[in-house]
Design an enzyme around this catalytic site. Structure first.
Site, PDB file in Angstrom:
ATOM      1  N   LYS A 111       0.843  -1.265   0.349  1.00 54.73           N
ATOM      2  CA  LYS A 111       0.039   0.196   0.134  1.00 54.73           C
ATOM      3  C   LYS A 111       0.965   1.458  -0.136  1.00 54.73           C
ATOM      4  O   LYS A 111       0.548   2.421  -0.142  1.00 54.73           O
ATOM      5  CB  LYS A 111      -1.271  -0.423   1.049  1.00 54.73           C
ATOM      6  CG  LYS A 111      -2.185  -1.082   0.934  1.00 54.73           C
ATOM      7  CD  LYS A 111      -2.930  -0.790  -0.140  1.00 54.73           C
ATOM      8  CE  LYS A 111      -4.036  -1.852  -0.103  1.00 54.73           C
ATOM      9  NZ  LYS A 111      -4.925  -1.965  -1.562  1.00 54.73           N
ATOM     10  N   LYS A 194      -1.784 -11.412  -8.787  1.00 56.78           N
ATOM     11  CA  LYS A 194      -3.398 -11.914  -8.734  1.00 56.78           C
ATOM     12  C   LYS A 194      -4.705 -11.041  -9.627  1.00 56.78           C
ATOM     13  O   LYS A 194      -4.438  -9.989  -9.348  1.00 56.78           O
ATOM     14  CB  LYS A 194      -3.491 -12.344  -7.193  1.00 56.78           C
ATOM     15  CG  LYS A 194      -3.105 -11.224  -6.422  1.00 56.78           C
ATOM     16  CD  LYS A 194      -3.947 -11.224  -5.036  1.00 56.78           C
ATOM     17  CE  LYS A 194      -4.185  -9.564  -4.487  1.00 56.78           C
ATOM     18  NZ  LYS A 194      -5.086 -10.088  -3.057  1.00 56.78           N
ATOM     19  N   LYS A 197      -9.609  -6.665  -6.959  1.00 54.01           N
ATOM     20  CA  LYS A 197     -11.036  -6.079  -7.825  1.00 54.01           C
ATOM     21  C   LYS A 197     -10.695  -4.860  -9.034  1.00 54.01           C
ATOM     22  O   LYS A 197     -11.168  -4.515  -9.880  1.00 54.01           O
ATOM     23  CB  LYS A 197     -11.312  -5.659  -7.189  1.00 54.01           C
ATOM     24  CG  LYS A 197     -12.683  -7.128  -6.000  1.00 54.01           C
ATOM     25  CD  LYS A 197     -12.859  -6.206  -5.064  1.00 54.01           C
ATOM     26  CE  LYS A 197     -12.907  -7.552  -3.985  1.00 54.01           C
ATOM     27  NZ  LYS A 197     -12.998  -7.401  -2.863  1.00 54.01           N
TER      28      LYS A 197
END
Ligand code: TYM
Length: 329
Positions: A111, A194, A197
């Site tokens: 992040k 991966k 969303k």
């Protein structure tokens, strides 16, 4: 009977990664265990969603949980923010969570890179909130995808630390769980990483056939193998991994053989993969569209689930307060 718990953040529609990493397990486990499944809306606040989007996303995950086969009569289905007891346990765990271990968390480091303009304390203490989610019901099995493994290790540390500090044997040490197998990581269609969303590399359970065909046909490939039995580079390995999730064994064997003999035509493989994903997603899509019209039912599901989850959370918080030494005057 063991206690199982897991959750998904409401940040968009659920994709194949969510399904194979987590949701598929939820559906299987609900029949055998005492299961709590929730929508992690507190967690989704780390990216500061607009209020109108937040509610819509919570509703959509609820619908997709039900469409995937979660039965609110046998498992406890609830929304995280309906249990403020979770926030209290999070506060208490924060007192024994160390800055160093939080800063070293893989997801936090990611992040730092991906949203450098908004490195908030919620991101830093994300694993503490997750531990509170899990331990509020004293769960011991947590069905999640591979990416969540480090968070489960931290949950065990927080549980052990609490037990040690207060000299009790109160919290269990929960483990990340995948039904009879290793934890799963479903890759994206963009060749690396991966499926996610927000990464724009995902296939959603609600996608219609045309969208699925388009996405799969655009997936990254290369110019093809030139040596027999050559090891597959990442984008190709990824296509095979997705195929393993949705296609029949003889389909997979057919394309494996073609690859190994350097005869593979990626166009043919992608066409087949798209059709297999469509067959897989179509039943979900049908149920999702149906449930979108059933507001009254959704309202009832949340009401019953919250009541059941609340009873369990209140019991834990009451006991934890006693252990810590909060006393009534
Ligand atoms: P979230 O919302 O990112 O993802 C939900 C679940 O889907 C799994 N998953 C995947 N599995 C395999 N391959 C992928 N490409 C893939 N993408 C996502 C995740 O591993 C996860 O199991 N922190 C959690 C939500 C959460 C939670 C909890 C989970 C909050 N509190 C307590 C378990 C217990 C999260 O962000 O998941």
């Amino acid at each position: 009977m063991e206690t199982v718990l897991s959750g998904i953040r409401p940040t968009g529609n659920l994709h194949l990664g969510n399904y194979f990493g987590a949701l598929r397990n939820f559906v299987k486990m609900q029949h055998e265990h005492n299961c709590y499944f929730f929508i992690a809306d507190y967690h989704s606040l780390t990216t500061n969603p607009a209020p109108v989007d937040l509610h819509g996303n919570v509703r959509q995950v609820l619908i997709e949980y039900l469409a995937a086969g979660l039965d609110p009569n046998i498992c406890t289905l609830y929304i995280q923010s309906n249990l403020p007891e979770v926030a209290e346990l999070y506060l208490l765990f924060n007192m024994n969570a160390y800055l160093g271990e939080l800063e070293r968390t893989t997801s936090f480091k990611e992040k730092l890179r991906s949203q450098p303009d908004n490195v908030n304390a919620g991101l830093l203490t994300y694993p503490v909130l997750m531990a509170a989610d899990i331990l509020i019901h004293k769960a011991n099995k947590v069905p999640v995808g591979k990416d969540q493994e480090p968070h489960l290790e931290m949950t065990r540390n927080f549980a052990k630390r609490f037990n040690r500090i207060y000299k009790v044997n109160y919290f269990p040490e929960p483990v990340a769980y995948n039904f009879g197998d290793d934890l799963i990581k479903i890759p994206g269609l963009d060749g690396t990483g991966k499926m996610g969303k927000s990464e724009g590399n995902g296939i959603f359970l609600v996608d219609d056939p045309e969208t699925i065909r388009k996405k799969v046909m655009h997936a990254v490939t290369d110019s093809g193998p030139t040596i027999m039995n050559q090891e597959k580079p990442e984008p190709i390995k990824n296509l095979f991994t997705i195929m393993q999730a949705v296609s029949k064994p003889d389909t997979i064997a057919y394309f494996e053989e073609k690859y190994n003999k350097c005869e593979i035509r990626y166009g043919e493989m992608k066409k087949q993969l798209a059709e297999d994903i469509i067959s897989f997603c179509s039943p979900f899509r049908g149920k999702i569209l149906e449930l979108q019209k059933q507001d009254k039912y959704l309202h009832e599901v949340v009401g019953t689930g919250t009541e059941k989850a609340k009873a369990s959370a209140l019991k834990t918080i009451k006991e934890v307060r006693e252990i810590i030494g909060f006393k009534r005057f």
